[in-house]
Design an enzyme around this catalytic site. Structure first.
Site, PDB file in Angstrom:
ATOM      1  N   SER A 117      -4.448  63.582  20.777  1.00 42.98           N
ATOM      2  CA  SER A 117      -4.239  64.474  19.543  1.00 42.98           C
ATOM      3  C   SER A 117      -3.949  64.030  17.951  1.00 42.98           C
ATOM      4  O   SER A 117      -3.271  64.777  17.629  1.00 42.98           O
ATOM      5  CB  SER A 117      -2.106  64.524  20.099  1.00 42.98           C
ATOM      6  N   LYS A 148       7.502  62.668  17.861  1.00 43.49           N
ATOM      7  CA  LYS A 148       6.215  62.213  16.968  1.00 43.49           C
ATOM      8  C   LYS A 148       6.505  62.918  14.776  1.00 43.49           C
ATOM      9  O   LYS A 148       6.609  61.793  14.185  1.00 43.49           O
ATOM     10  CB  LYS A 148       5.321  63.071  17.066  1.00 43.49           C
TER      11      LYS A 148
END
Length: 367
Positions: free
Chosen positions: A259, A304
């Site tokens: 990611s 996040k």
């Protein structure tokens, strides 16, 4: 003369006392409650907990060393932040969480609790997970270099080789593991994107695939199968191998998965481009990336977002495919920009890093 005892007088009982049965019930209940409490703290629960992890500035340093270093190509000074974001995961095989941990996480909006069976296959081990995450990180770094060089129009070589066949593959009995794809219908296969374009352009008709096999070229005919997304596929798993004109090294340990690809690519572009891309501003983001610069979705984006804001970022670059998860969960003070490609990400950072430009034209997850 002795007075008779009144009806309300209690005569002393000098015989043995009988224990009140209620005491026994309370004592047993207390032991049961204590046992359940110990079990709640110690017994494993079949859940995975995701919480905000640390961020790392891809144009900064880690342990006094540049996180991204380039050898064999001129680089330029950078400033500000291009943070890759992470998620701390507990509850993986070999590292279970307790019921108490799960309840505490359910009560915390910054954390997510998911049944382990939805995250990990039942037969996977802790070492399997670590190995896969490490391989995914290495692959994402290579794809990030390729995407950055494609954006900067710096030539490099990419080869695609077959590493496995999908279930009910269109290439079953035709293509083999180890085949290196050379051409499709006579046109060279220089990267994954042109191969996809050629398969879709054929519209399901048979195509001729030239492969390098055991030292020689072989031409095979394959009829692609349409996938659920509408794309036509060979039904093979491919591995990209790159030959770059210079070396790029990423010094980041103990972080796995694919990611961080987009943020690695952004950091590389900034280092190889004259001028400061960020204008000194603090950005963060996430997203996978392929060699053509396409940004893909990731997991744990809500965690996040929180991690990015806690680290001081003011702008977050989010994959377009994650936007449904973003809406309604953006921390105060954080602006989210939707990106689909590395070009989108570079444009957003350059625009918002420039003076007197609020980037009103940039896409968000709500537009």
């Amino acid at each position: 003369m002795t007075q008779p005892l009144s009806q309300d007088t209690i005569q002393p009982d000098h015989g043995p006392r009988k224990r009140d049965p209620r005491f026994t019930v309370m004592w047993a209940s207390g032991l049961l409650a204590a046992g359940l409490g110990v079990a709640a703290v110690t017994l494993p629960a079949p859940y995975v907990i995701e919480s905000p992890g640390p961020t790392f500035n891809t144009i900064g340093q880690i342990d006094s060393e540049p996180l991204i270093s380039v050898d064999g190509r001129e680089t330029y000074p950078t400033s500000g932040g291009l943070d890759l974001t992470t998620v701390f995961v507990s509850g993986s095989p070999g590292q279970p969480v307790s019921i108490f941990d799960a309840f505490r996480a359910w009560a915390d909006p910054a954390q997510a609790v998911t049944p382990r069976e939805l995250v990990y296959p039942p037969d996977v081990s802790e070492s399997d997970i670590e190995e896969r995450n490490a391989a995914a990180m290495t692959s994402s770094q290579e794809s990030a270099v390729a995407a950055a060089l494609s954006h900067l129009e710096v030539p490099y070589e990419e080869t695609l080789s077959v590493v496995g066949l999908a279930q009910d593959s269109a290439s079953e009995g035709i293509l083999q593991e180890g085949d290196v794809l050379v051409a499709i219908n006579g046109e060279p296969i220089e990267s994954l994107e042109p191969l996809k374009d050629a398969l879709n352009a054929a519209g399901g008709e048979s195509v001729e695939i030239t492969v390098l096999r055991e030292g020689g070229e072989v031409i095979e005919t394959v009829t692609p199968i349409e996938s659920e997304t509408g794309d036509y596929q060979l039904g093979v798993f491919l591995m990209s191998e790159f030959q770059f004109p210079f070396d790029v090294d990423v010094a980041l340990n103990n972080v796995g998965g694919p990611s961080a690809g987009m943020m690695f690519a952004l950091g590389i572009v900034d280092k190889l481009t004259e001028g400061e891309l960020t204008g000194g501003e603090h950005f963060a983001g996430t997203g996978t990336i392929d060699s053509s610069g396409n940004v893909g979705p990731i997991g744990g984006i809500r965690q996040k977002l929180i991690g990015a804001r806690d680290a001081g970022a003011e702008v977050f670059l989010a994959p377009a495919a994650n936007c449904e998860e973003v809406v309604g969960h953006v921390p105060d003070g954080l602006r989210v920009v939707r990106v689909q490609t590395l070009d989108d990400a570079v444009d957003a950072v350059r625009t918002l890093g420039a003076e007197n430009d609020d980037g009103a034209q940039l896409a968000s997850c709500e537009s």
